[in-house]
Design a protein around this motif. Structure first.
Motif, PDB file in Angstrom:
ATOM      1  N   UNK A 174       1.341  33.204  -7.999  1.00 15.22           N
ATOM      2  CA  UNK A 174       1.266  32.155  -6.942  1.00 15.22           C
ATOM      3  C   UNK A 174       2.542  31.706  -6.763  1.00 15.22           C
ATOM      4  N   UNK A 175       3.586  31.674  -7.627  1.00 17.44           N
ATOM      5  CA  UNK A 175       5.052  31.167  -7.213  1.00 17.44           C
ATOM      6  C   UNK A 175       5.624  32.078  -6.246  1.00 17.44           C
ATOM      7  N   UNK A 176       5.383  33.423  -6.091  1.00 20.66           N
ATOM      8  CA  UNK A 176       5.724  34.263  -5.205  1.00 20.66           C
ATOM      9  C   UNK A 176       5.612  33.704  -3.862  1.00 20.66           C
ATOM     10  N   UNK A 177       4.548  32.825  -3.643  1.00 18.24           N
ATOM     11  CA  UNK A 177       4.105  32.265  -2.217  1.00 18.24           C
ATOM     12  C   UNK A 177       4.782  30.982  -1.996  1.00 18.24           C
ATOM     13  N   UNK A 178       5.514  30.708  -3.009  1.00 18.94           N
ATOM     14  CA  UNK A 178       5.894  29.191  -2.835  1.00 18.94           C
ATOM     15  C   UNK A 178       7.827  29.343  -2.710  1.00 18.94           C
ATOM     16  N   UNK A 179       8.344  29.117  -1.781  1.00 25.71           N
ATOM     17  CA  UNK A 179       9.650  29.193  -1.872  1.00 25.71           C
ATOM     18  C   UNK A 179      10.376  27.827  -1.654  1.00 25.71           C
ATOM     19  N   UNK A 180      11.404  27.614  -2.227  1.00 26.13           N
ATOM     20  CA  UNK A 180      12.190  26.476  -2.473  1.00 26.13           C
ATOM     21  C   UNK A 180      13.602  26.247  -1.776  1.00 26.13           C
ATOM     22  N   UNK A 181      14.231  25.346  -1.227  1.00 28.82           N
ATOM     23  CA  UNK A 181      15.670  25.112  -0.711  1.00 28.82           C
ATOM     24  C   UNK A 181      16.042  23.627  -1.273  1.00 28.82           C
ATOM     25  N   UNK A 182      17.275  23.624  -1.672  1.00 31.93           N
ATOM     26  CA  UNK A 182      17.743  22.678  -2.416  1.00 31.93           C
ATOM     27  C   UNK A 182      18.875  21.834  -1.946  1.00 31.93           C
ATOM     28  N   UNK A 183      19.363  20.738  -2.203  1.00 28.92           N
ATOM     29  CA  UNK A 183      20.196  19.656  -1.743  1.00 28.92           C
ATOM     30  C   UNK A 183      21.627  20.537  -1.593  1.00 28.92           C
ATOM     31  N   UNK A 184      21.884  21.010  -2.914  1.00 27.27           N
ATOM     32  CA  UNK A 184      22.979  21.477  -3.332  1.00 27.27           C
ATOM     33  C   UNK A 184      23.033  23.194  -3.161  1.00 27.27           C
ATOM     34  N   UNK A 185      22.421  23.585  -2.480  1.00 26.80           N
ATOM     35  CA  UNK A 185      22.199  25.079  -1.915  1.00 26.80           C
ATOM     36  C   UNK A 185      21.790  26.040  -3.135  1.00 26.80           C
ATOM     37  N   UNK A 186      22.495  25.834  -4.399  1.00 26.86           N
ATOM     38  CA  UNK A 186      22.153  26.808  -5.668  1.00 26.86           C
ATOM     39  C   UNK A 186      22.344  28.134  -5.349  1.00 26.86           C
ATOM     40  N   UNK A 187      23.535  28.580  -4.463  1.00 33.05           N
ATOM     41  CA  UNK A 187      23.815  29.954  -4.317  1.00 33.05           C
ATOM     42  C   UNK A 187      24.727  30.407  -5.592  1.00 33.05           C
ATOM     43  N   UNK A 188      24.555  31.910  -5.593  1.00 33.97           N
ATOM     44  CA  UNK A 188      25.216  32.364  -6.766  1.00 33.97           C
ATOM     45  C   UNK A 188      26.791  32.713  -6.288  1.00 33.97           C
ATOM     46  N   UNK A 189      27.741  31.964  -6.368  1.00 35.06           N
ATOM     47  CA  UNK A 189      29.219  32.198  -5.920  1.00 35.06           C
ATOM     48  C   UNK A 189      29.726  33.596  -6.223  1.00 35.06           C
ATOM     49  N   UNK A 190      29.357  34.237  -7.184  1.00 32.80           N
ATOM     50  CA  UNK A 190      29.911  35.668  -7.416  1.00 32.80           C
ATOM     51  C   UNK A 190      29.105  36.537  -6.573  1.00 32.80           C
ATOM     52  N   UNK A 191      28.106  36.283  -5.717  1.00 38.04           N
ATOM     53  CA  UNK A 191      27.352  37.257  -4.925  1.00 38.04           C
ATOM     54  C   UNK A 191      27.649  37.096  -3.495  1.00 38.04           C
ATOM     55  N   UNK A 192      27.377  37.990  -2.688  1.00 34.97           N
ATOM     56  CA  UNK A 192      27.557  38.015  -1.150  1.00 34.97           C
ATOM     57  C   UNK A 192      26.343  37.231  -0.728  1.00 34.97           C
ATOM     58  N   UNK A 193      26.455  36.871   0.624  1.00 34.75           N
ATOM     59  CA  UNK A 193      25.421  36.246   1.335  1.00 34.75           C
ATOM     60  C   UNK A 193      24.319  37.317   1.013  1.00 34.75           C
ATOM     61  N   UNK A 194      24.415  38.553   1.472  1.00 27.93           N
ATOM     62  CA  UNK A 194      23.366  39.519   1.465  1.00 27.93           C
ATOM     63  C   UNK A 194      22.494  39.510   0.144  1.00 27.93           C
ATOM     64  N   UNK A 195      23.560  39.511  -0.854  1.00 28.84           N
ATOM     65  CA  UNK A 195      22.824  39.691  -2.273  1.00 28.84           C
ATOM     66  C   UNK A 195      22.109  38.192  -2.654  1.00 28.84           C
ATOM     67  N   UNK A 196      22.611  37.112  -2.196  1.00 31.95           N
ATOM     68  CA  UNK A 196      21.679  35.880  -2.503  1.00 31.95           C
ATOM     69  C   UNK A 196      20.275  35.840  -1.968  1.00 31.95           C
ATOM     70  N   UNK A 197      20.265  36.588  -0.731  1.00 32.79           N
ATOM     71  CA  UNK A 197      19.209  36.447  -0.031  1.00 32.79           C
ATOM     72  C   UNK A 197      18.074  37.514  -0.820  1.00 32.79           C
ATOM     73  N   UNK A 198      18.562  38.594  -1.109  1.00 35.23           N
ATOM     74  CA  UNK A 198      18.117  39.758  -1.767  1.00 35.23           C
ATOM     75  C   UNK A 198      17.533  39.294  -2.947  1.00 35.23           C
ATOM     76  N   UNK A 199      17.996  38.451  -3.696  1.00 34.71           N
ATOM     77  CA  UNK A 199      17.931  38.171  -4.972  1.00 34.71           C
ATOM     78  C   UNK A 199      16.302  38.024  -5.481  1.00 34.71           C
ATOM     79  N   UNK A 200      15.564  37.199  -4.811  1.00 33.80           N
ATOM     80  CA  UNK A 200      14.188  37.137  -5.064  1.00 33.80           C
ATOM     81  C   UNK A 200      13.452  38.720  -5.062  1.00 33.80           C
ATOM     82  N   UNK A 201      13.963  39.428  -4.076  1.00 31.80           N
ATOM     83  CA  UNK A 201      13.174  40.493  -3.726  1.00 31.80           C
ATOM     84  C   UNK A 201      13.534  41.690  -4.889  1.00 31.80           C
ATOM     85  N   UNK A 202      14.830  41.564  -5.603  1.00 30.43           N
ATOM     86  CA  UNK A 202      15.370  42.417  -6.538  1.00 30.43           C
ATOM     87  C   UNK A 202      14.690  42.039  -7.763  1.00 30.43           C
TER      88      UNK A 202
END
Length: 339
Positions: free
Chosen positions: A80-108
């Motif tokens: 069920x959680x796969x069908x629930x996305x979430x965005x955060x106030x402070x972005x919560x991005x992985x600083x060591x990963x590229x933009x592409x890799x950050x977006x790809x993370x849930x799929x990987x």
């Protein structure tokens, strides 16, 4: 669809029980952009986090697409959680990963084939307007760009529900506007239901169709955004509406009115449509033997529809004032007397 049925949440703090949610019941329909607004400590963040069980309710049910999350097994909940996305106030991005890799993370993490990952990430980066930033790192991006990455990441697994946790409160007004427009596109083009919490009434005004007002862990008011603006019932809701409409009577005007007390009455009129308020006042002046004074007024837009507020004084014979008041009430507007 998301349903909260008598949801309660208590925490232990310093040996005391703190009730963060107190019997919350509300429904977010499929396709809604549903806003939950309240001051700090109202319980809105806790409520949002029960939707994906980041916070498990102490009592009550959270039902997503017909399934009671509190009754699911770990495996069922993961699906069920796969069908629930979430965005955060402070972005919560992985600083060591590229933009592409950050977006790809849930799929990987869900072991999506490499080719499908690349296609989906490219599609989403194009959708949020960041195709040229695929190889960049978060510290090379502006705040608005980081939030766009966060939105793309939240959409990676094709969710049907998107949770927005104060997603614009760290952004400047112009960037906030662009992010809200992007969220509207997400809702319309991807058919994603959005549940967003905020303490900014401008956010509610801009894109939400329904709203709930929270205070001390409870929902004190809920309904269509237009209805809330036209007739807020609680002091909390009234305060939020005033923060946008700016329709109060200046103290100096009130002082002048005191000298005429008993010879006039003051009314607040809420109207929809760019000219309807002016038309009503004009008709009152022509039809009735009353002196009409506009004391305060403002106009804004709700979902692209003009929404206005006027505070007017009607002076003269009491019978004529009563007739004018009745006429206004019949014009399909909200009107109430101000004491």
């Amino acid at each position: 669809m998301v349903e909260f049925l008598q949801v309660e949440k208590t925490f232990e703090s310093g040996g005391k029980r703190v009730r963060a949610l107190d019997g919350v019941t509300l429904t977010v329909q499929k396709g809604d952009i549903f806003g939950v607004i309240g001051y700090s400590g109202a319980g809105k963040s806790t409520l949002l986090r029960t939707v994906n069980l980041l916070e498990r309710p102490t009592a009550g049910k959270v039902i997503v697409d017909g399934k009671d999350l509190t009754a699911l097994s770990v495996r069922e909940l993961r699906s069920v959680k796969k069908k629930i996305g979430m965005i955060f106030q402070q972005f919560n991005l992985l600083e060591s990963k590229t933009v592409f890799d950050n977006v790809a993370m849930p799929l990987l993490l869900s072991q999506t084939p490499k080719k499908a990952v690349e296609e989906r990430v490219r599609e989403l980066l194009s959708f949020v307007g960041l195709s040229e930033k695929a190889k960049s790192y978060p510290d090379e991006l502006s705040g608005g760009q980081k939030q766009r990455v966060g939105i793309a990441r939240a959409l990676a697994t094709n969710p049907s529900i998107l949770l927005s946790d104060e997603a614009t409160s760290a952004l400047d007004p112009q960037t906030t506007e662009s992010i809200l427009q992007l969220l509207r596109r997400v809702n319309q083009e991807y058919n994603v239901t959005i549940l967003m919490i905020t303490h900014e009434m401008n956010v509610i005004k801009e894109i939400c169709n329904r709203v709930a007002v929270m205070e001390q862990g409870s929902v004190v008011e809920q309904g269509d955004v237009l209805d809330l603006f036209a007739n807020p019932q609680t002091k909390t809701a009234q305060g939020f509406v005033r923060s946008v409409m700016k329709g109060d009577i200046p103290p100096s005007v009130y002082e002048a009115l005191e000298a005429r007390r008993g010879r006039s009455r003051i009314f607040q009129i809420h109207f929809v449509g760019e000219r309807s308020g002016q038309q009503i006042i004009s008709q009152v002046a022509k039809r009735f033997q009353t002196e009409v004074s506009v004391l305060s007024g403002s106009i804004t837009e709700l979902q692209g529809v003009p929404f206005g507020s006027l505070i007017v004084e009607l002076g003269g014979n009491e019978a004529e004032i009563a007739r004018a008041h009745q006429f206004i009430r019949l014009q399909n507007v909200s009107v109430k007397e101000i004491s």
